[in-house]
Design a protein around this motif. Sequence first.
Motif, PDB file in Angstrom:
ATOM      1  N   VAL A 122      32.122  79.998  67.824  1.00 28.67           N
ATOM      2  CA  VAL A 122      30.823  80.280  68.454  1.00 28.67           C
ATOM      3  C   VAL A 122      29.803  80.718  67.399  1.00 28.67           C
ATOM      4  CG1 VAL A 122      29.598  81.777  70.080  1.00 28.67           C
ATOM      5  CG2 VAL A 122      31.831  80.824  70.694  1.00 28.67           C
ATOM      6  N   THR A 123      30.243  81.534  66.453  1.00 33.83           N
ATOM      7  CA  THR A 123      29.335  81.982  65.382  1.00 33.83           C
ATOM      8  C   THR A 123      28.843  80.803  64.549  1.00 33.83           C
ATOM      9  OG1 THR A 123      30.474  84.117  65.252  1.00 33.83           O
ATOM     10  CG2 THR A 123      29.124  83.470  63.356  1.00 33.83           C
ATOM     11  N   LEU A 124      29.765  79.905  64.184  1.00 36.10           N
ATOM     12  CA  LEU A 124      29.370  78.730  63.409  1.00 36.10           C
ATOM     13  C   LEU A 124      28.477  77.801  64.225  1.00 36.10           C
ATOM     14  CD1 LEU A 124      32.686  77.888  61.532  1.00 36.10           C
ATOM     15  CD2 LEU A 124      30.592  78.856  60.563  1.00 36.10           C
ATOM     16  N   ALA A 125      28.688  77.762  65.533  1.00 33.03           N
ATOM     17  CA  ALA A 125      27.832  76.954  66.394  1.00 33.03           C
ATOM     18  C   ALA A 125      26.395  77.469  66.347  1.00 33.03           C
ATOM     19  CB  ALA A 125      28.354  76.974  67.830  1.00 33.03           C
ATOM     20  N   ILE A 126      26.240  78.780  66.409  1.00 34.16           N
ATOM     21  CA  ILE A 126      24.905  79.376  66.332  1.00 34.16           C
ATOM     22  C   ILE A 126      24.267  79.086  64.974  1.00 34.16           C
ATOM     23  CG2 ILE A 126      23.637  81.563  66.311  1.00 34.16           C
ATOM     24  CD1 ILE A 126      25.734  82.604  68.331  1.00 34.16           C
ATOM     25  N   ILE A 127      25.062  79.233  63.912  1.00 27.99           N
ATOM     26  CA  ILE A 127      24.533  78.942  62.571  1.00 27.99           C
ATOM     27  C   ILE A 127      24.151  77.470  62.461  1.00 27.99           C
ATOM     28  CG2 ILE A 127      25.105  78.865  60.107  1.00 27.99           C
ATOM     29  CD1 ILE A 127      26.963  81.267  60.607  1.00 27.99           C
ATOM     30  N   GLY A 128      24.955  76.598  63.069  1.00 33.36           N
ATOM     31  CA  GLY A 128      24.653  75.171  63.029  1.00 33.36           C
ATOM     32  C   GLY A 128      23.340  74.839  63.711  1.00 33.36           C
ATOM     33  N   GLU A 129      23.096  75.456  64.883  1.00 34.81           N
ATOM     34  CA  GLU A 129      21.828  75.212  65.571  1.00 34.81           C
ATOM     35  C   GLU A 129      20.664  75.791  64.770  1.00 34.81           C
ATOM     36  OE1 GLU A 129      21.699  73.124  68.084  1.00 34.81           O
ATOM     37  OE2 GLU A 129      23.853  72.988  67.769  1.00 34.81           O
ATOM     38  N   MET A 130      20.883  76.942  64.150  1.00 38.54           N
ATOM     39  CA  MET A 130      19.841  77.536  63.317  1.00 38.54           C
ATOM     40  C   MET A 130      19.536  76.634  62.121  1.00 38.54           C
ATOM     41  SD  MET A 130      19.732  81.277  61.460  1.00 38.54           S
ATOM     42  CE  MET A 130      20.958  80.831  60.217  1.00 38.54           C
ATOM     43  N   THR A 131      20.573  76.036  61.550  1.00 41.72           N
ATOM     44  CA  THR A 131      20.375  75.130  60.430  1.00 41.72           C
ATOM     45  C   THR A 131      19.550  73.920  60.857  1.00 41.72           C
ATOM     46  OG1 THR A 131      22.532  75.796  59.554  1.00 41.72           O
ATOM     47  CG2 THR A 131      21.547  73.813  58.613  1.00 41.72           C
ATOM     48  N   GLY A 132      19.807  73.419  62.066  1.00 38.04           N
ATOM     49  CA  GLY A 132      19.013  72.306  62.577  1.00 38.04           C
ATOM     50  C   GLY A 132      17.548  72.665  62.711  1.00 38.04           C
ATOM     51  N   VAL A 133      17.273  73.892  63.175  1.00 35.30           N
ATOM     52  CA  VAL A 133      15.891  74.346  63.352  1.00 35.30           C
ATOM     53  C   VAL A 133      15.218  74.581  61.998  1.00 35.30           C
ATOM     54  CG1 VAL A 133      14.441  76.210  64.260  1.00 35.30           C
ATOM     55  CG2 VAL A 133      16.359  75.347  65.611  1.00 35.30           C
ATOM     56  N   ILE A 134      15.981  75.047  61.012  1.00 32.63           N
ATOM     57  CA  ILE A 134      15.416  75.292  59.683  1.00 32.63           C
ATOM     58  C   ILE A 134      14.840  74.005  59.100  1.00 32.63           C
ATOM     59  CG2 ILE A 134      16.034  75.859  57.282  1.00 32.63           C
ATOM     60  CD1 ILE A 134      17.929  77.978  58.408  1.00 32.63           C
ATOM     61  N   GLY A 135      15.414  72.851  59.503  1.00 34.11           N
ATOM     62  CA  GLY A 135      14.845  71.583  59.049  1.00 34.11           C
ATOM     63  C   GLY A 135      13.364  71.487  59.344  1.00 34.11           C
ATOM     64  N   VAL A 136      12.963  71.920  60.535  1.00 31.35           N
ATOM     65  CA  VAL A 136      11.548  71.904  60.904  1.00 31.35           C
ATOM     66  C   VAL A 136      10.770  72.890  60.040  1.00 31.35           C
ATOM     67  CG1 VAL A 136       9.902  72.309  62.775  1.00 31.35           C
ATOM     68  CG2 VAL A 136      12.133  71.266  63.269  1.00 31.35           C
ATOM     69  N   GLN A 137      11.344  74.041  59.784  1.00 30.18           N
ATOM     70  CA  GLN A 137      10.670  75.083  59.007  1.00 30.18           C
ATOM     71  C   GLN A 137      10.328  74.623  57.598  1.00 30.18           C
ATOM     72  OE1 GLN A 137      12.952  78.681  58.718  1.00 30.18           O
ATOM     73  NE2 GLN A 137      11.378  79.796  57.579  1.00 30.18           N
ATOM     74  N   ILE A 138      11.190  73.789  57.008  1.00 33.19           N
ATOM     75  CA  ILE A 138      10.947  73.352  55.631  1.00 33.19           C
ATOM     76  C   ILE A 138      10.207  72.015  55.562  1.00 33.19           C
ATOM     77  CG2 ILE A 138      12.939  74.620  54.776  1.00 33.19           C
ATOM     78  CD1 ILE A 138      14.471  71.977  54.622  1.00 33.19           C
ATOM     79  N   ARG A 143      17.211  68.793  62.920  1.00 28.73           N
ATOM     80  CA  ARG A 143      18.417  68.042  62.588  1.00 28.73           C
ATOM     81  C   ARG A 143      19.479  68.196  63.683  1.00 28.73           C
ATOM     82  NH1 ARG A 143      17.115  64.274  59.299  1.00 28.73           N
ATOM     83  NH2 ARG A 143      19.336  63.803  59.602  1.00 28.73           N
ATOM     84  N   TYR A 144      20.038  67.070  64.110  1.00 29.06           N
ATOM     85  CA  TYR A 144      21.096  67.062  65.115  1.00 29.06           C
ATOM     86  C   TYR A 144      22.370  66.401  64.576  1.00 29.06           C
ATOM     87  CZ  TYR A 144      17.435  68.243  68.490  1.00 29.06           C
ATOM     88  OH  TYR A 144      16.411  68.857  69.173  1.00 29.06           O
ATOM     89  N   ASP A 145      22.522  66.379  63.265  1.00 28.22           N
ATOM     90  CA  ASP A 145      23.663  65.702  62.661  1.00 28.22           C
ATOM     91  C   ASP A 145      24.986  66.292  63.150  1.00 28.22           C
ATOM     92  OD1 ASP A 145      22.099  64.171  60.346  1.00 28.22           O
ATOM     93  OD2 ASP A 145      21.354  66.232  60.455  1.00 28.22           O
ATOM     94  N   GLY A 146      26.014  65.421  63.216  1.00 26.94           N
ATOM     95  CA  GLY A 146      27.357  65.833  63.613  1.00 26.94           C
ATOM     96  C   GLY A 146      28.177  66.247  62.404  1.00 26.94           C
ATOM     97  N   PRO A 147      29.471  66.291  62.597  1.00 29.71           N
ATOM     98  CA  PRO A 147      30.234  65.676  63.696  1.00 29.71           C
ATOM     99  C   PRO A 147      30.494  66.565  64.898  1.00 29.71           C
ATOM    100  CG  PRO A 147      31.733  66.466  62.026  1.00 29.71           C
ATOM    101  CD  PRO A 147      30.350  66.769  61.517  1.00 29.71           C
ATOM    102  N   PHE A 148      29.926  67.785  64.950  1.00 28.02           N
ATOM    103  CA  PHE A 148      30.313  68.706  66.017  1.00 28.02           C
ATOM    104  C   PHE A 148      29.096  69.452  66.531  1.00 28.02           C
ATOM    105  CE2 PHE A 148      33.108  72.099  67.867  1.00 28.02           C
ATOM    106  CZ  PHE A 148      33.919  71.250  68.601  1.00 28.02           C
TER     107      PHE A 148
END
Length: 203
Positions: A122-138, A143-148
């Motif tokens: 669950v923690t990595l899932a939250i970090i993964g979604e945050m990483t996707g949002v950071i794409g917009v910030q930079i 980003r919605y890349d997989g595999p999970f």
Amino acid sequence: MPTIYQLKSRFQDLLRPLCQKLAKVGVTANQITLSALGLSLLEGAALWIFPGAFLPLILLPVVLFVRMGLNAIDGMLAREHDQKSDLGAILNELGDVISDAALYLPFAALPFMSCELVVGLVTLAIIGEMTGVIGVQIGASRRYDGPFGKSDRAALFGICGVLIAFGLTADVFFNILMGIGVILSAVTIWNRAKNALKELESQ
């Protein structure tokens, strides 16, 4: 890398007629987003209060599927019916991670599930979604890349819910599944960060 998220466009096509009807009667994207969050919190509370109980577990894949549909509808209402808003963006991102935590953390209370692996996933899932949002910030895209991604997590926990509901409590089996989920979540974080940077380089 392949992910269930790639089926999203086909799923949206099936839901588009319903989305159009909702827009005509004045239903908003934010209302749908909050409905998905409320549904997830109710199901998560049931899983937490009644750990291992048949009904909450067997309902989990149904709730996850309905949540997926609501998430698709709120996006279409926002994009196709001029309902995009800053508040909607915040509700969408926060709603996803709160819903994931509410629905999946109760599995950590089951005696045959590794608490560390469930919480870690669950923690990595939250970090993964945050990483996707950071794409917009930079300056890249969300980003919605997989595999999970979100849909893949839903599939994993939905299957686990059904198996547990029908009596499967093999700790080794579930620990392997959660371990695979943890590894794939870490790969997802890497891919989203890497591809966001690659997107910037190609601009």
